[in-house]
Structures are given as C-alpha cells and as structure tokens.
Design an enzyme around this catalytic site. Structure first.
Site, PDB file in Angstrom:
ATOM      1  N   SER A 127       0.841  -1.205   0.000  1.00 49.59           N
ATOM      2  CA  SER A 127       0.000   0.000   0.000  1.00 49.59           C
ATOM      3  C   SER A 127       0.871   1.247   0.000  1.00 49.59           C
ATOM      4  O   SER A 127       1.994   1.232   0.534  1.00 49.59           O
ATOM      5  CB  SER A 127      -0.855  -0.034   1.266  1.00 49.59           C
ATOM      6  OG  SER A 127      -1.443   1.204   1.513  1.00 49.59           O
ATOM      7  N   TYR A 154      -2.148  -1.822  11.026  1.00 48.42           N
ATOM      8  CA  TYR A 154      -2.374  -2.297   9.652  1.00 48.42           C
ATOM      9  C   TYR A 154      -1.207  -1.865   8.753  1.00 48.42           C
ATOM     10  O   TYR A 154      -0.605  -2.679   8.041  1.00 48.42           O
ATOM     11  CB  TYR A 154      -3.701  -1.752   9.096  1.00 48.42           C
ATOM     12  CG  TYR A 154      -3.801  -1.887   7.593  1.00 48.42           C
ATOM     13  CD1 TYR A 154      -4.057  -3.129   7.005  1.00 48.42           C
ATOM     14  CD2 TYR A 154      -3.601  -0.787   6.736  1.00 48.42           C
ATOM     15  CE1 TYR A 154      -4.111  -3.265   5.617  1.00 48.42           C
ATOM     16  CE2 TYR A 154      -3.661  -0.912   5.363  1.00 48.42           C
ATOM     17  CZ  TYR A 154      -3.920  -2.148   4.803  1.00 48.42           C
ATOM     18  OH  TYR A 154      -3.965  -2.283   3.440  1.00 48.42           O
ATOM     19  N   LYS A 158       2.025  -4.046   6.604  1.00 49.58           N
ATOM     20  CA  LYS A 158       2.477  -3.957   5.199  1.00 49.58           C
ATOM     21  C   LYS A 158       3.997  -3.755   5.147  1.00 49.58           C
ATOM     22  O   LYS A 158       4.691  -4.362   4.334  1.00 49.58           O
ATOM     23  CB  LYS A 158       1.758  -2.815   4.466  1.00 49.58           C
ATOM     24  CG  LYS A 158       0.262  -3.070   4.261  1.00 49.58           C
ATOM     25  CD  LYS A 158       0.002  -4.253   3.351  1.00 49.58           C
ATOM     26  CE  LYS A 158      -1.448  -4.660   3.315  1.00 49.58           C
ATOM     27  NZ  LYS A 158      -1.707  -5.969   2.749  1.00 49.58           N
TER      28      LYS A 158
END
Ligand code: NAD
Ligand code: UD1
Length: 346
Positions: A127, A154, A158
């Site tokens: 992302s 979150y 990544k």
C-alpha cells in the site's frame, strides 16, 4: 494445460477483479479465502463475468497444514497473488494482535510452502501507506521515496511484510517477488456483478459517497477543509479497480517469463493524478446527476494530507498504465451501488 495461479483473498474486492483478469488471460485460478470479509457467492459472480468457474477452497492462510494440503491438491501452482489480509485501519488500532497474526502468519506460511511445492514467485498487495506523508519534494511519490513509520498496526503489517519478503529472498530462497503498492482503488467491474461490499458503515470515501447518494446514509462527512491543498481537502490518487487488477496479470507474466531485473521488485500502482475529496464528490455528482449531501467536519486522526503516485516505473518497466477516467470509474461505483439495491443487499 493452463498455468495455475493461486489467489489468496480471491473473493475479496481487488482479488475478485483480478481473478477475472487472470482468467481472461488464460490462467487457471485457485482461490483460497476464509470468507472473513467476503462471501462464497462471489465465486458464482466471477463465473458469470468470465464464463469460467475458478477453483475455490474455503481455507485460512494461517492454517499451515491446510495450505500445505491445498498446494498438494492443486499440483503445479506456478505463482501466488497474496491479497488475503485484514485491512481496516481503525480496527487494527483496536485489535493489533489480530492484525499482526493474520497479516504476518499468512504470508510466512505461503513463503515457507512455496519452495517445497515448486512455486516460482509471489505478487504481494502492499500500500502507499508505507510512504506516510511524503515531503513536498517527493510528490508525486516514486518507489525510491523514503518509507515512514506506520501510522497504524495495519500499515505496520504492510511494512513488515515487505521486509519479510526481502529477507526471505536474500536468504537464498529460490522464489522471486513483485510488491505492488496500491494507491486508492475505487469503482467496480463494468458488468456490476462484482465490486466492493463494505461491512457496516463504510470507512472509505467512495462507498460512503455511493451509499449517501442512495439514501442509505444521511450525509457524507468531509474530514477537513483546512489542509494545505488548493481547496483545503485531502488529495489522493484514486485508481480504477479493473486497471489495478490488470497490473497483477502483467506482474504474473513477468515472474513466469523471468523478465524480472531483481528478485524483489516494487511498483507504485496509481494514475499519477491527485484529486481532492471535494473534487471527487463534485465529479460523482456531475457523472451521475445525483446530489451527495455533505458537510465539512474536523480532520480524521491519522489522515495524510496529500499523496499521489509517480507511476512511471510501472508504466515503463511493466508496460502497464491506468486507463479508466475518474468519470468512468465513479459511474461503475454507482452502477454497483444500484445493483446492490436491486438485489436488496444495500
Ligand atoms: P478485502 O477484504 O475485500 O479482501 C481480502 C480477502 O481476504 C477477503 O475476502 C477476506 O475474506 C480474505 N482473508 C482475510 N484474511 C484471510 C486469511 N487469513 N485467509 C484467507 N483469506 C483471508 O480487501 P481488498 O480491498 O480486496 O484488499 C486486498 C489486499 O490489498 C489486502 O492485502 C489489502 O491490505 C491490500 N490493499 C487494499 C487497499 C484498498 O484500498 N482496498 C489499498 C492498499 C492495499
Ligand atoms: C485508507 C488507509 C490506507 C488503506 C486504505 C484502504 C488511512 C490513513 N489510510 O486510505 O492505509 O490502504 O484506506 O483501506 O486510514 N474521507 C472523507 N469522508 C469519509 C471517508 C473518507 O472525507 O467518510 C476522506 C479521507 O479523509 C481521505 C479520503 O477521503 O482524505 C480517502 O479516504 P479513504 O477512502 O478512507 O482512504 P485513505 O485514508 O486514503
């Protein structure tokens, strides 16, 4: 015989669109999904769009022996696209261990099993969150811009996942990988048979816009009009989900044809165009002729002021380019919302 590709999270939003594009390009797809954020009837809808039913296994990627058995059952899988992950930023702040376990253990299991089952490569869903707020000189953001500490568990998963893949390849594992850093995927398939199905109140902008336009939500809150941007609202790079899906097919081709220049490659997937929240709402109203009730409220904690991609590397090296206009994409999002209403889902 068709080349077999494993798609984890393949009944989810981006996964389902990617399965269709892989099938359109002659690949045989095996979906593994635990249905924690999607439903099994997506498999039927994928079949309606492509005319081909993908294999489907309801399975958790964190289940190592289950994944091992799956690779044995579908012998000859050549590459994996790993979408399966928990992705709600706010929830990850409340339940960090759930996010670390799900997003990290699932990747470790796959990397562990790939060499044993002769799988050549992995395409990983990363992302633009890894860039945080790039400095002015780094906008539009390229792949070499510095990464910033993550704003949420979150986002941290990544970054950690990117590191796990790099460390694994560095250690001599025979696999190769392509890490795709998505900007903001929006819209739905033009058939309106697959799209994004948010659980409960949507957190992301476009589902909130379409639900407000449909009258499901009273009003859209625009989080801040006092940012240092031309109209004061935040700027993002909104990319059509089918365009995004197509980039995965190119990445898979690249792995299988051994065209990679390095064993770990990174690509930004965006349009190269930044749009403000207010511009996006206005474009939606113009395209659909439907008014979106909205009000300006305070800033949302953790929001980034402005980020958009420099997609030159993906354009030049992958030979992939986002094609759809924002107008077409917003129209597809609206058609999907109308279809959900027709089906009595939302
Ligand atoms: P999604 O929730 O629609 O799809 C993810 C799918 O994975 C769901 O179907 C879910 O049931 C499944 N899943 C989750 N954990 C699993 C597990 N342990 N085992 C098996 N299946 C599991 O999300 P999406 O928007 O399609 O996102 C796909 C990927 O792209 C995710 O990794 C996400 O973090 C990443 N990403 C998404 C966005 C975005 O804006 N949508 C942006 C950047 C990156
Ligand atoms: C968020 C995550 C990102 C994640 C992505 C996909 C943060 C900081 N980033 O991106 O890591 O990959 O979701 O899940 O959470 N907005 C409104 N009103 C709304 C909703 C959104 O004004 O009701 C604004 C936001 O302030 C933002 C823009 O719309 O400026 C886009 O928001 P959103 O769709 O949530 O995506 P991101 O925040 O960019």
């Amino acid at each position: 015989m068709k080349t077999r590709i494993l798609v984890t999270g393949g009944t989810g939003y981006i996964g389902s669109h990617t399965v269709v594009e892989l099938q359109n390009n002659g690949y045989e797809v095996i979906i593994v999904d635990n249905l924690s954020n999607s439903s099994a009837n997506v498999v039927d809808n994928i079949e309606k769009v492509s005319g081909i039913r993908p294999h489907f296994e309801k399975l958790d990627c964190c289940d190592l022996s289950g994944m091992d058995a799956m690779f044995t059952k579908y012998k000859g899988i050549k590459a994996v696209i790993h979408f399966a992950a928990s992705k709600a930023v706010g929830e990850s702040v409340q339940k960090p261990l759930m996010y670390y376990r799900n997003n990290i253990v699932s990747l470790i299991n796959i990397l562990d099993l790939m060499p044993k089952h002769g799988v050549d490569g992995i395409v990983f869903s990363s992302s633009c969150t890894v860039y945080g707020q790039p400095s002015k000189e780094n906008l539009p953001v390229t792949e070499s811009a510095p990464l910033q500490p993550a704003e949420s568990p979150y986002g941290n998963t990544k970054q950690i996942n990117e590191e796990i893949i790099q460390d694994t390849v560095k250690s001599g594992s025979p696999i190769t990988s392509i890490l795709l850093r998505y900007f903001n995927p929006i819209g739905a398939h033009p058939s309106a048979l697959i799209g994004e199905l948010p659980n409960g109140v949507p957190m992301n902008l476009v589902p909130f816009i379409t639900q407000t336009a449909m009258g499901i939500r009273k009003e859209l809150s625009i989080f801040g009009d006092d940012y240092n941007t031309p109209d004061g609202s935040c700027i993002r790079d909104y990319i059509n989900v089918v365009d995004l899906a197509k980039a995965h097919v190119v990445a898979i081709d690249r792995i299988l044809k051994q065209k990679q220049l390095e064993k770990v490659e990174f690509f930004n997937l965006g349009t190269g165009k930044g749009l403000s929240v207010l511009e996006l709402v206005k474009t939606f109203e113009e395209v659909t002729g439907v008014k979106v009730n909205h009000k300006i409220v305070g800033r949302r904690a953790g929001d980034i002021e402005q980020v958009w991609a420099n997609p030159d590397k993906a354009n030049n090296v992958l030979g992939w380019k986002a094609e759809c206009t924002t107008e077409e994409t917003l129209e597809s999002a609206w058609n999907w919302q109308k279809k959900l209403r027709e089906l009595g889902i939302q």
